[in-house]
Write a protein that holds these residues in place. Structure first.
Motif, PDB file in Angstrom:
ATOM      1  N   ARG A  52      52.690  48.305  43.265  1.00 49.52           N
ATOM      2  CA  ARG A  52      53.160  48.953  44.377  1.00 49.52           C
ATOM      3  C   ARG A  52      52.972  50.631  44.441  1.00 49.52           C
ATOM      4  O   ARG A  52      52.938  51.411  45.337  1.00 49.52           O
ATOM      5  N   ARG A  53      53.090  51.133  43.076  1.00 53.59           N
ATOM      6  CA  ARG A  53      52.965  52.247  42.674  1.00 53.59           C
ATOM      7  C   ARG A  53      51.363  52.892  42.741  1.00 53.59           C
ATOM      8  O   ARG A  53      51.023  53.859  43.173  1.00 53.59           O
ATOM      9  N   ASN A  54      50.719  51.849  42.089  1.00 54.87           N
ATOM     10  CA  ASN A  54      49.058  52.224  41.870  1.00 54.87           C
ATOM     11  C   ASN A  54      48.500  50.847  42.213  1.00 54.87           C
ATOM     12  O   ASN A  54      47.978  50.318  40.951  1.00 54.87           O
ATOM     13  N   PRO A  55      48.010  50.325  43.139  1.00 47.04           N
ATOM     14  CA  PRO A  55      47.538  48.994  43.344  1.00 47.04           C
ATOM     15  C   PRO A  55      46.204  48.849  42.823  1.00 47.04           C
ATOM     16  O   PRO A  55      45.664  47.682  42.023  1.00 47.04           O
ATOM     17  N   PHE A  56      45.283  49.951  42.400  1.00 53.62           N
ATOM     18  CA  PHE A  56      44.139  49.996  41.612  1.00 53.62           C
ATOM     19  C   PHE A  56      44.290  49.636  40.405  1.00 53.62           C
ATOM     20  O   PHE A  56      43.739  48.795  39.691  1.00 53.62           O
ATOM     21  N   LEU A  57      45.334  50.583  39.551  1.00 54.51           N
ATOM     22  CA  LEU A  57      45.308  50.330  38.297  1.00 54.51           C
ATOM     23  C   LEU A  57      45.893  48.832  37.858  1.00 54.51           C
ATOM     24  O   LEU A  57      45.623  48.348  36.871  1.00 54.51           O
ATOM     25  N   ALA A  58      46.713  48.336  38.824  1.00 59.29           N
ATOM     26  CA  ALA A  58      47.325  47.132  38.612  1.00 59.29           C
ATOM     27  C   ALA A  58      46.361  46.037  38.625  1.00 59.29           C
ATOM     28  O   ALA A  58      46.423  45.034  38.024  1.00 59.29           O
ATOM     29  N   SER A  59      45.317  46.231  39.602  1.00 65.42           N
ATOM     30  CA  SER A  59      44.272  45.145  39.855  1.00 65.42           C
ATOM     31  C   SER A  59      43.247  45.221  38.622  1.00 65.42           C
ATOM     32  O   SER A  59      42.987  44.222  38.180  1.00 65.42           O
ATOM     33  N   VAL A  60      43.093  46.432  38.057  1.00 62.45           N
ATOM     34  CA  VAL A  60      42.224  46.557  36.767  1.00 62.45           C
ATOM     35  C   VAL A  60      42.754  45.948  35.654  1.00 62.45           C
ATOM     36  O   VAL A  60      42.063  44.979  34.910  1.00 62.45           O
ATOM     37  N   VAL A  61      44.296  46.039  35.662  1.00 64.85           N
ATOM     38  CA  VAL A  61      44.893  45.449  34.164  1.00 64.85           C
ATOM     39  C   VAL A  61      44.855  43.741  34.651  1.00 64.85           C
ATOM     40  O   VAL A  61      44.470  43.072  33.827  1.00 64.85           O
ATOM     41  N   ALA A  62      45.241  43.534  35.959  1.00 66.97           N
ATOM     42  CA  ALA A  62      45.052  41.968  36.109  1.00 66.97           C
ATOM     43  C   ALA A  62      43.844  41.272  35.906  1.00 66.97           C
ATOM     44  O   ALA A  62      43.674  40.328  35.364  1.00 66.97           O
ATOM     45  N   LEU A  63      42.680  42.260  36.243  1.00 71.18           N
ATOM     46  CA  LEU A  63      41.346  41.849  35.980  1.00 71.18           C
ATOM     47  C   LEU A  63      41.289  41.361  34.569  1.00 71.18           C
ATOM     48  O   LEU A  63      40.512  40.554  34.149  1.00 71.18           O
ATOM     49  N   ALA A  64      41.795  42.572  33.700  1.00 77.25           N
ATOM     50  CA  ALA A  64      41.471  42.381  32.278  1.00 77.25           C
ATOM     51  C   ALA A  64      42.416  41.153  31.772  1.00 77.25           C
ATOM     52  O   ALA A  64      41.816  40.373  30.778  1.00 77.25           O
ATOM     53  N   MET A  65      43.423  41.052  32.146  1.00 81.15           N
ATOM     54  CA  MET A  65      44.345  39.957  31.761  1.00 81.15           C
ATOM     55  C   MET A  65      43.763  38.338  32.162  1.00 81.15           C
ATOM     56  O   MET A  65      43.759  37.596  31.364  1.00 81.15           O
ATOM     57  N   LEU A  66      43.249  38.357  33.354  1.00 78.10           N
ATOM     58  CA  LEU A  66      42.438  37.200  33.702  1.00 78.10           C
ATOM     59  C   LEU A  66      41.327  36.934  32.856  1.00 78.10           C
ATOM     60  O   LEU A  66      40.981  35.734  32.332  1.00 78.10           O
ATOM     61  N   SER A  67      40.504  38.120  32.417  1.00 79.31           N
ATOM     62  CA  SER A  67      39.479  37.790  31.578  1.00 79.31           C
ATOM     63  C   SER A  67      39.916  37.251  30.318  1.00 79.31           C
ATOM     64  O   SER A  67      39.457  36.473  29.629  1.00 79.31           O
ATOM     65  N   PHE A  68      41.142  37.954  29.737  1.00 76.19           N
ATOM     66  CA  PHE A  68      41.564  37.360  28.392  1.00 76.19           C
ATOM     67  C   PHE A  68      42.230  36.086  28.331  1.00 76.19           C
ATOM     68  O   PHE A  68      41.861  35.173  27.708  1.00 76.19           O
ATOM     69  N   ALA A  69      42.702  35.786  29.444  1.00 75.24           N
ATOM     70  CA  ALA A  69      43.187  34.517  29.814  1.00 75.24           C
ATOM     71  C   ALA A  69      41.744  33.214  29.984  1.00 75.24           C
ATOM     72  O   ALA A  69      42.131  32.196  29.800  1.00 75.24           O
ATOM     73  N   GLY A  70      40.803  33.691  30.223  1.00 76.42           N
ATOM     74  CA  GLY A  70      39.592  32.944  30.540  1.00 76.42           C
ATOM     75  C   GLY A  70      39.595  32.192  31.869  1.00 76.42           C
ATOM     76  O   GLY A  70      39.434  31.116  31.872  1.00 76.42           O
ATOM     77  N   ILE A  71      39.913  32.971  32.912  1.00 80.05           N
ATOM     78  CA  ILE A  71      39.583  32.568  34.036  1.00 80.05           C
ATOM     79  C   ILE A  71      38.466  32.792  34.975  1.00 80.05           C
ATOM     80  O   ILE A  71      37.857  33.758  34.627  1.00 80.05           O
ATOM     81  N   PRO A  72      37.895  31.760  35.546  1.00 80.83           N
ATOM     82  CA  PRO A  72      36.615  31.849  35.834  1.00 80.83           C
ATOM     83  C   PRO A  72      36.350  33.302  36.788  1.00 80.83           C
ATOM     84  O   PRO A  72      37.156  33.765  37.352  1.00 80.83           O
ATOM     85  N   LEU A  73      34.934  33.592  36.948  1.00 71.58           N
ATOM     86  CA  LEU A  73      34.639  34.947  37.413  1.00 71.58           C
ATOM     87  C   LEU A  73      34.969  36.178  36.696  1.00 71.58           C
ATOM     88  O   LEU A  73      34.743  37.113  37.247  1.00 71.58           O
ATOM     89  N   THR A  74      35.409  35.850  35.677  1.00 74.67           N
ATOM     90  CA  THR A  74      35.642  37.063  34.594  1.00 74.67           C
ATOM     91  C   THR A  74      34.733  36.602  33.425  1.00 74.67           C
ATOM     92  O   THR A  74      34.458  35.461  33.020  1.00 74.67           O
ATOM     93  N   GLY A  75      34.429  37.851  32.467  1.00 74.49           N
ATOM     94  CA  GLY A  75      33.697  37.658  31.498  1.00 74.49           C
ATOM     95  C   GLY A  75      34.252  36.761  30.455  1.00 74.49           C
ATOM     96  O   GLY A  75      33.558  36.128  29.504  1.00 74.49           O
ATOM     97  N   GLY A  76      35.574  36.781  30.409  1.00 79.16           N
ATOM     98  CA  GLY A  76      36.143  35.896  29.361  1.00 79.16           C
ATOM     99  C   GLY A  76      36.112  34.624  29.508  1.00 79.16           C
ATOM    100  O   GLY A  76      36.140  33.743  28.473  1.00 79.16           O
ATOM    101  N   PHE A  77      35.952  33.992  30.739  1.00 81.81           N
ATOM    102  CA  PHE A  77      35.660  32.474  30.965  1.00 81.81           C
ATOM    103  C   PHE A  77      34.426  32.225  30.039  1.00 81.81           C
ATOM    104  O   PHE A  77      34.395  31.034  29.717  1.00 81.81           O
TER     105      PHE A  77
END
Lengths: 518, 99
Positions: free
Chosen positions: A402-427
């Motif tokens: 809510r404070r900064n949607p852009f930053l939260a989305s970037v962190v979410a993307l990094a976390m999804l990549s760490f988790a290995g979710i499709p459409l990210t490099g980590g997968f």
């Protein structure tokens, strides 16, 4: 007995020499340039030198220069090219974070005077006078040059010296945090003592393997296997000691105790630098030592590394579940990623003509994907702040979207990549690593790894849920960052997405050049 | 020449050094024990160099000595900083970071 003078391949060595020269020039800048201009000249020197080193590297690659360097003590082959390119890019991105002043109200993340006792008069005087340690740039460049050599070392002695050149500046960098200085100094002490212990183990392993093979060179060691002068015990013991030293650096269980403490205590930009570059260089060295020098002995080390991979994944993931501190969570996450990488190391599969990637190509891809996500997440860690500095507790991060949607989305993307979710490099990275182990005949290990990555996903989703569905905490702000933080943040996020959508180019490149020159 | 006895001595020194790092609480003593471990490796390398009849191991000890000297500089600076902050070099006192 003759000692022949070494040949010197200047052009092939140029990337390392440029980084090393820039580090030495950085020391000169500290002595010669007035304080007010030091930061800008250090940053300029760092960027110019790393870009120049990258340009020379690409030129060498296009001209297809390769081969052994400096009397076969280093080797420039496909894996070395990949490692050097990745180290220079990640080094540049994470060192940009060092220069951020806007977030800290005009001061960097480093102590005004690291030698002053915390809470003393001299400390506050240095802070008021706005002193800052621009020595961090030459220190990091020295460390980076050690990493470059470590990833391309072709004999054990070079590997040892490179390991120390890489580690010693890092011990100092971890002691230099501006805030929470006691923690920072304590982290440095732990890192130093345990690091020195592990390099002593590494050195004793070198001595034993030297006794077995009569030489430090990887090729000589490889040819001596099977024709022992003093028996196989020497080789097996030496191999065990070497493994301890190397696995410590990549943070594998049971040699992982330093990782969470040092990640938390060190200044966040330094933690980012360590998390990516140290791991990259150390993994490349592990692969080179075990594949090139000890490849013929792989029936002996595969079960050992497989056991360590299982332990590393399980312990890393299980302890990560219980973490409430984002840096500590990233530390245990980096431990579990070391486990996933070891899964591919154990597989030891060679590429096939049908386009199936080798262990090495999958490891490189995994590390690159992990590196970009890590750059983005540590850039984010430096940005979430309250009055006392960075906010590390995950509860403090709640409602960040809510404070900064852009930053939260970037962190979410990094976390999804760490988790290995499709459409990210980590997968793609996880996929490549698991197939490499599968084709190497370690299907049970892949099964364990898949279970571990499912549990790990819970950890990362916990952060995402806190950011997107939690209530904002009073006092926590997203700091106004300058380009020094925003560039790594955006590049890391964009590359994570790119590697997930178009993994083919990097995978093909890594497969095409991913064979060691022996 | 058989390197056996030198190797036993090196292994004993290495074991003493490891025990010192693990058991002693004083950071300086722990650090001295690390130096003992490095020198145990040096002894093994010189013994093997002599047994093998090549110079590699002897040359390597010079590199190790230089690295050890650099390590002393970095290590002592960290330990002294800690000492000035806490008036103690005990590694048990350094317990702010929990598992």
């Amino acid at each position: 007995m003759n000692i022949t003078a070494p040949t010197f391949e200047w052009l092939e060595l140029a990337p390392v020499l440029i980084v090393l020269t820039a580090a030495i020039l950085g020391v000169v800048i500290e002595a010669a340039v007035p304080r007010a201009y030091r930061l800008v000249s250090q940053v300029g020197l760092m960027v110019v030198s790393l870009v120049a080193a990258l340009a020379v590297l690409v030129e060498n690659f296009v001209s297809q220069r390769s081969g052994t360097l400096v009397s076969a003590s280093m080797v420039l082959d496909g894996p070395a090219y990949l490692a050097w390119a990745a180290l220079l890019v990640f080094g540049l991105l994470s060192m940009l974070l060092f220069a951020e002043r806007r977030l800290g109200n005009g001061s960097t993340a480093f102590a005004a005077s690291a030698a002053a006792v915390p809470g003393s008069v001299s400390e506050s005087e240095a802070a008021v006078a706005q002193h800052e340690h621009t020595e961090v740039f030459p220190l990091a460049l020295f460390s980076l040059s050690g990493m470059l050599v470590f990833a391309a070392a072709n004999d054990l002695l070079t590997a040892f010296v490179a390991l120390e050149v890489m580690s010693l500046p890092l011990y100092l960098l971890s002691a230099m945090a501006r805030r929470r200085r006691l923690l920072s100094q304590e982290a440095a002490l732990k890192y130093f003592l345990l690091g020195a212990l592990s390099s002593a183990f590494f050195l004793f392993g070198i001595a034993l393997v030297y006794g077995y093979a009569g030489s430090f060179g990887f090729r000589d060691i490889a040819t001596s296997i099977g024709a022992p002068v003093y028996g196989d015990g020497l080789l097996l013991t030496g191999m065990g000691f070497l493994a301890i030293g190397l696995l410590f650096k990549i943070g594998a269980v049971p040699f992982h105790n330093w990782v969470p403490d040092v990640y938390v205590g060190a200044p966040s930009p330094v933690t980012g630098f360590m998390a990516i570059c140290t791991k990259f260089a150390a993994v490349m060295a592990v692969v080179r030592v075990f594949y090139v020098a000890l490849g013929a002995e792989r029936w002996s080390w595969q079960p050992l590394i497989a056991a360590i991979a299982v332990l590393t994944m399980v312990v890393g993931v299980v302890i990560a579940v219980a973490q409430t501190d984002i840096k500590r969570l990233l530390a245990y996450s980096s431990i579990s990623h070391a486990g996933f990488i070891l899964v591919a190391v154990v597989g030891a599969s060679v590429g096939t003509a049908a386009g199936a990637s080798s262990s090495l190509a999958s490891i490189v891809f995994y590390l690159v994907a992990y590196g970009f996500a890590t750059v983005a997440s540590f850039a984010a860690v430096t940005m979430v702040r309250d009055a006392a500095g960075e906010v590390h507790s995950i509860t403090g991060w709640s409602g960040l979207a809510r404070r900064n949607p852009f930053l939260a989305s970037v962190v979410a993307l990094a976390m999804l990549s760490f988790a290995g979710i499709p459409l990210t490099g980590g997968f793609i990275g996880k996929w490549a690593v698991f197939t490499a182990a599968w084709r190497g005949g370690y299907s049970w290990l892949v099964a364990v790894a898949i279970v571990a990555s499912v549990v790990a996903a819970y950890v990362y989703f916990k952060v995402i849920i806190a950011m997107f569905f939690g209530e904002p905490v009073a006092g926590v702000e997203v700091g106004k960052a300058s380009g020094f933080t925003l560039v790594p943040l955006v590049v890391g996020a964009a590359a994570t997405l790119y590697l997930g959508l178009f993994p083919g180019q990097l995978l093909d490149l890594a497969t095409a050049v991913g064979t060691f020159l022996r | 020449m058989s390197p056996d006895n030198y190797l036993y001595l090196a292994a004993a020194l290495f074991a003493i050094g490891t025990a010192g790092v693990m058991l002693r609480r004083n950071a300086l003593v722990a650090f001295m024990s690390v130096e003992l471990m490095l020198n145990a490796a040096n002894l093994a390398m010189v013994a093997f160099a002599s047994a093998r009849g090549n110079l590699d191991g002897q040359v390597a000890t010079f590199f190790v000595m230089v690295v050890a000297a650099a390590e002393v500089v970095v290590g002592l600076s960290i330990i002294i900083t800690i000492y000035r902050t806490r008036r103690s070099t005990s590694v048990d006192a350094a317990n702010l970071l929990k598992l």
